[in-house]
Design a protein around this motif. Sequence first.
Motif, short mmCIF file in Angstrom:
data_model
loop_
_atom_site.label_atom_id
_atom_site.label_comp_id
_atom_site.label_asym_id
_atom_site.label_seq_id
_atom_site.Cartn_x
_atom_site.Cartn_y
_atom_site.Cartn_z
N ASP A 96 7.58 3.09 5.50
CA ASP A 96 6.83 3.94 4.67
C ASP A 96 7.52 4.02 3.46
OD1 ASP A 96 4.69 4.31 6.40
OD2 ASP A 96 5.71 5.54 7.78
N ARG A 97 7.52 3.12 2.67
CA ARG A 97 8.45 3.22 1.38
C ARG A 97 8.39 4.27 0.39
NH1 ARG A 97 8.06 -3.20 0.25
NH2 ARG A 97 9.21 -3.70 2.27
N THR A 98 9.11 5.03 0.14
CA THR A 98 9.19 6.09 -0.90
C THR A 98 9.73 5.83 -2.36
OG1 THR A 98 11.25 6.93 -0.05
CG2 THR A 98 9.35 7.72 1.04
N HIS A 99 10.63 4.91 -2.39
CA HIS A 99 11.39 4.40 -3.67
C HIS A 99 11.72 3.09 -3.67
CE1 HIS A 99 12.14 8.76 -3.12
NE2 HIS A 99 11.98 8.99 -4.47
N HIS A 100 11.55 2.31 -4.89
CA HIS A 100 12.06 1.34 -5.20
C HIS A 100 12.95 1.19 -6.49
CE1 HIS A 100 8.14 -0.84 -3.59
NE2 HIS A 100 8.93 -0.42 -2.40
N VAL A 101 14.19 0.75 -6.32
CA VAL A 101 15.08 0.83 -7.45
C VAL A 101 15.21 -0.71 -7.86
CG1 VAL A 101 17.26 1.24 -8.24
CG2 VAL A 101 16.15 2.62 -6.84
N HIS A 102 14.99 -0.87 -9.25
CA HIS A 102 15.04 -2.39 -9.72
C HIS A 102 16.16 -2.30 -10.66
CE1 HIS A 102 10.99 -2.98 -8.36
NE2 HIS A 102 10.76 -1.78 -8.54
N MET A 103 17.37 -2.98 -10.57
CA MET A 103 18.38 -2.89 -11.50
C MET A 103 18.43 -4.08 -12.41
SD MET A 103 21.41 -0.91 -9.60
CE MET A 103 21.67 0.62 -10.08
N TYR A 104 18.52 -4.23 -13.68
CA TYR A 104 19.03 -5.28 -14.45
C TYR A 104 20.06 -4.98 -15.47
CZ TYR A 104 14.28 -6.72 -13.26
OH TYR A 104 13.18 -7.08 -12.39
#
Length: 167
Positions: A96-104
């Motif tokens: 039940d995902r709440t957040h996705h963090v994409h780092m570049y």
Amino acid sequence: MREMKVVPYKQEWKNQYEVEKQLIEEVFQDEIVDIHHIGSTSVPGLAAKPVIDILIEVKNIAFIHTYNNEMIKRGYECKGENGIEGRRYFQKGGEDRTHHVHMYEQGHSEVGRHLRFRDYLRKHPDEAWQYACLKQELAKKYQYSPAEYVEGKTSFIQMIDQKALRK
């Protein structure tokens, strides 16, 4: 099994982003160049899966793995590149995902692409509406098939990416 749900826009998504942004800033501090709310939850009025997508530009992507334990303490799973070269990806909430963090790393081409896509939809509500309808249709059709849901959006996303490049 993860269920695809697309819900009407919620004003609270902006606040959820702000809360998580502060938590992440505490972890990465001086590594951060900038933090952006991206994805459908960042476009006012756009129906979306209720998952907050956060894009973070960092000084040096090679050091990000040294913060994995701190992210785990805050409820994140560390997924490495997760299929995109030069990215570090974290997700929160399990099935039940709440957040996705994409780092570049600052200057990576994906940073500009994500921001152009978001900004284009913010400025073009008719196309944002078309995107919302497509996502709702795909979520019903592929309720338990995330890969097919994502694949179903690909051509629309590519079309918007091209339009955003020309603006």
